[in-house]
Enzyme design. Structure first.
Site, mmCIF file in Angstrom:
data_model
loop_
_atom_site.group_PDB
_atom_site.id
_atom_site.type_symbol
_atom_site.label_atom_id
_atom_site.label_comp_id
_atom_site.label_asym_id
_atom_site.label_seq_id
_atom_site.Cartn_x
_atom_site.Cartn_y
_atom_site.Cartn_z
ATOM 1 N N GLU A 145 -13.452 -0.526 -2.115
ATOM 2 C CA GLU A 145 -13.974 0.019 -0.862
ATOM 3 C C GLU A 145 -15.495 0.086 -0.879
ATOM 4 O O GLU A 145 -16.149 -0.160 0.133
ATOM 5 C CB GLU A 145 -13.379 1.392 -0.566
ATOM 6 C CG GLU A 145 -13.795 1.885 0.806
ATOM 7 C CD GLU A 145 -12.874 2.917 1.417
ATOM 8 O OE1 GLU A 145 -13.196 3.373 2.536
ATOM 9 O OE2 GLU A 145 -11.850 3.270 0.818
ATOM 10 N N HIS A 149 -2.446 -3.922 -8.221
ATOM 11 C CA HIS A 149 -2.968 -3.872 -9.587
ATOM 12 C C HIS A 149 -2.157 -4.866 -10.416
ATOM 13 O O HIS A 149 -0.950 -4.714 -10.578
ATOM 14 C CB HIS A 149 -2.865 -2.451 -10.138
ATOM 15 C CG HIS A 149 -3.520 -1.451 -9.237
ATOM 16 N ND1 HIS A 149 -4.885 -1.390 -9.063
ATOM 17 C CD2 HIS A 149 -2.994 -0.510 -8.419
ATOM 18 C CE1 HIS A 149 -5.175 -0.429 -8.206
ATOM 19 N NE2 HIS A 149 -4.048 0.111 -7.794
ATOM 20 N N ARG A 160 -3.185 -6.352 -13.652
ATOM 21 C CA ARG A 160 -3.370 -6.394 -15.101
ATOM 22 C C ARG A 160 -4.150 -5.145 -15.513
ATOM 23 O O ARG A 160 -5.151 -4.811 -14.896
ATOM 24 C CB ARG A 160 -4.157 -7.652 -15.449
ATOM 25 C CG ARG A 160 -4.615 -7.780 -16.864
ATOM 26 C CD ARG A 160 -5.508 -9.006 -17.038
ATOM 27 N NE ARG A 160 -4.815 -10.236 -16.738
ATOM 28 C CZ ARG A 160 -4.188 -10.987 -17.641
ATOM 29 N NH1 ARG A 160 -4.186 -10.629 -18.901
ATOM 30 N NH2 ARG A 160 -3.592 -12.103 -17.298
ATOM 31 N N HIS A 168 -12.361 -11.736 8.128
ATOM 32 C CA HIS A 168 -12.611 -11.640 9.575
ATOM 33 C C HIS A 168 -13.840 -10.778 9.803
ATOM 34 O O HIS A 168 -13.928 -9.673 9.276
ATOM 35 C CB HIS A 168 -11.386 -11.016 10.253
ATOM 36 C CG HIS A 168 -11.613 -10.599 11.663
ATOM 37 N ND1 HIS A 168 -11.707 -11.501 12.695
ATOM 38 C CD2 HIS A 168 -11.766 -9.367 12.221
ATOM 39 C CE1 HIS A 168 -11.910 -10.837 13.835
ATOM 40 N NE2 HIS A 168 -11.958 -9.550 13.569
ATOM 41 N N LEU A 169 -14.791 -11.278 10.581
ATOM 42 C CA LEU A 169 -15.982 -10.510 10.955
ATOM 43 C C LEU A 169 -16.038 -10.445 12.474
ATOM 44 O O LEU A 169 -16.662 -11.287 13.111
ATOM 45 C CB LEU A 169 -17.254 -11.163 10.391
ATOM 46 C CG LEU A 169 -17.379 -11.199 8.872
ATOM 47 C CD1 LEU A 169 -18.626 -11.964 8.442
ATOM 48 C CD2 LEU A 169 -17.375 -9.789 8.292
ATOM 49 N N SER A 173 -16.364 -8.104 16.296
ATOM 50 C CA SER A 173 -17.288 -7.135 16.892
ATOM 51 C C SER A 173 -16.780 -5.704 16.757
ATOM 52 O O SER A 173 -17.572 -4.765 16.822
ATOM 53 C CB SER A 173 -17.520 -7.473 18.362
ATOM 54 O OG SER A 173 -16.305 -7.400 19.087
#
Length: 139
Positions: free
Chosen positions: A63, A89, A91, A106-107, A109
């Site tokens: 994050e 998770h 390993r 994805h970018l 608005s």
């Protein structure tokens, strides 16, 4: 190139100096045209009682890096906030460092979606995460 803000790694690390990011030892270490990397140590700050990297802190790393990458892709009159994060998770890690790389899926608005891969010092994939961010316009 996806970046609208051209912060250096030094600037990103300075922005993170007085919060949980610094407490966990997370450091922004590399940046490309469409990706950002950060490392986190596997030590007493980031392990669970059995001595392995705490899964929740892998999510915190994911994050952290996804949010910073998202922040560097928005306009000055916008903010970015986490909407959803998940992680698999794959390993366990007991020592060294882990390196996370965030790349956009994805970018938009109003939303951004980032994929984050976390690898150990031997380049083994340890965790894969997806972060969805909400883009908020400030008045």
């Amino acid at each position: 190139m996806i970046w609208t803000k051209h912060h250096s790694l030094e600037q990103m690390n300075a922005m993170s100096a007085n919060c949980a990011i610094a407490h966990l030892g997370i450091s922004f270490t590399a940046k490309g045209d469409n990706w950002l990397e950060a490392t986190m140590p596997v030590d007493k700050r980031t392990t669970q009682p059995m001595g392995f990297l705490h899964g929740g802190l892998s999510v915190a790393l994911a994050e952290t890096i996804g949010s910073m990458a998202g922040f560097c892709c928005i306009k000055d009159n916008q903010g970015i906030f986490g909407l959803e994060v998940n992680a698999n998770h794959l390993r366990p890690v007991k020592q060294g460092n882990v390196t996370a790389r965030a790349t956009p899926i994805h970018l938009g608005s109003k939303t951004q979606v980032w994929q984050i891969q976390i690898r150990d010092d031997n380049d083994n994939l340890c965790c894969i995460s997806r972060l969805t961010l909400s883009v908020i316009n400030y008045e």
